[in-house]
Design a protein around this motif. Structure first.
Motif, PDB file in Angstrom:
ATOM      1  N   GLY A  77       0.807  -1.210   0.000  1.00 32.21           N
ATOM      2  CA  GLY A  77       0.000   0.000   0.000  1.00 32.21           C
ATOM      3  C   GLY A  77       0.843   1.264   0.000  1.00 32.21           C
ATOM      4  O   GLY A  77       1.936   1.299   0.566  1.00 32.21           O
ATOM      5  N   THR A  79       1.288   5.297   1.061  1.00 31.45           N
ATOM      6  CA  THR A  79       0.889   6.097   2.218  1.00 31.45           C
ATOM      7  C   THR A  79       1.287   7.554   2.031  1.00 31.45           C
ATOM      8  O   THR A  79       2.429   7.854   1.656  1.00 31.45           O
ATOM      9  N   PRO A 111      -3.399   6.254   4.323  1.00 31.82           N
ATOM     10  CA  PRO A 111      -3.362   5.588   3.012  1.00 31.82           C
ATOM     11  C   PRO A 111      -3.597   6.585   1.879  1.00 31.82           C
ATOM     12  O   PRO A 111      -4.449   7.466   1.977  1.00 31.82           O
ATOM     13  N   THR A 115      -5.493   3.401  -2.714  1.00 32.12           N
ATOM     14  CA  THR A 115      -4.875   2.289  -1.992  1.00 32.12           C
ATOM     15  C   THR A 115      -5.971   1.433  -1.349  1.00 32.12           C
ATOM     16  O   THR A 115      -6.867   1.958  -0.700  1.00 32.12           O
ATOM     17  N   VAL A 118      -3.130  -1.697   3.342  1.00 30.75           N
ATOM     18  CA  VAL A 118      -1.847  -1.225   3.865  1.00 30.75           C
ATOM     19  C   VAL A 118      -1.313  -2.256   4.855  1.00 30.75           C
ATOM     20  O   VAL A 118      -2.060  -2.797   5.677  1.00 30.75           O
TER      21      VAL A 118
END
Length: 286
Positions: A77, A79, A111, A115, A118
């Motif tokens: 993911g 960020t 996130p 996405t 995560v």
């Protein structure tokens, strides 16, 4: 087939503690300064986080630290990040965030748009007295900037010919390792690195000292020693490993801070309050 793990059983570096930590929603707390951090310092805190993004983007919110450095290893993911050193941007999967809080900093992570999931580890490192009240410093590494040696990516420190561009505050290594099913790997710590531990994010990790493999979401602590450790993947396995020269100072704790004395803690928390007041004036705190 005879393996290095099978033939070194009598000399194996013993595992002295194993834990699946405590669950806090999507976060598993594996180490805190008030428990395992006392034995594994300079490593004083470790979270394994993993969650699907549902009901809108969720983040950790702007929050402070002092006296420590945090290292976030993003496994899956993308960020978004922002911190009070003035940095902001997007950290992609496979990237590293290093935040030396020093005298005090606030930072936030959430996130990125689009996405879906995560996952990663966040580690806290206790800083030496010379750095615990130094100016805050943030470093963000893209996946291509994280060096590797064999199956290990070097997040902090040096392994083989690979050295992290992040300046480690004291002698320590922090590696992210991936082993295929049945793959063997030996870690020989540098001289003086008597602290050693691993935490598994996926798969099961066999060692010469473990009757039962170390499972997904589990942290294992090795006896204080300079001996090498042999590993084998039981299924495709991913884990992080920490080794270090033991931090020689006491851990003096605040809510978001760890220092070596009450005086340095008071100094760091005063700076946290000062920055927090400014953020409130600017409307940046929720």
């Amino acid at each position: 087939m005879t393996t290095a793990v099978a033939t070194t059983t009598t000399e194996a570096r013993a595992i002295v503690y194993r834990t699946f930590g405590s669950q806090h929603g999507p976060i598993t707390r594996l180490m805190s300064p008030g428990d395992l951090g006392e034995f594994l310092k300079p490593f004083v805190f470790l979270d394994l986080f993993g969650f699907d993004i549902t009901g809108g983007r969720k983040g950790f919110g702007m929050h402070p630290h002092s006296g420590i450095a945090t290292l976030t290893w993003l496994i899956e993911g993308d960020t978004q990040y922002e911190d009070t050193t003035g940095e902001q941007g997007v950290l992609p999967a496979g990237g590293v965030e290093w935040m030396r809080a020093g005298n005090g900093v606030w930072h936030d992570g959430a996130p990125a748009p689009e996405t879906k999931r995560v996952q990663g580890f966040q580690l806290w490192v206790a800083l030496p007295a010379s750095e615990e009240n130094a100016p805050a410093q943030s470093i963000y590494l893209s996946p291509s900037q994280v060096p590797s040696e064999g199956p290990a990516r070097v997040l902090l420190g040096r392994y083989g010919a690979a050295q992290s561009p992040i300046p480690a505050p004291a002698p320590m290594n922090y590696l992210a390792v991936q082993l295929k099913d049945g793959e063997h790997w030996r870690y020989t710590p540098p001289a003086g690195h008597t602290v050693g531990w691993v935490a598994v994010s996926s798969g099961r990790l066999g060692t010469a000292a473990a009757g039962e493999p170390i499972g997904t979401g589990e942290l294992a602590v090795f006896e204080e020693s300079g001996a090498a450790i042999d590993f084998v993947g039981r299924g495709d396995t991913s884990f992080v490993l920490g080794s270090a020269v033991k931090h020689p100072h006491e851990l003096v704790m605040g809510h978001y801070s760890v220092h070596t004395s009450k005086a340095t803690l008071d100094q760091g928390e005063a700076e946290i309050r000062r920055i927090g007041a400014r953020l409130r004036e600017e409307g940046r705190l929720r």
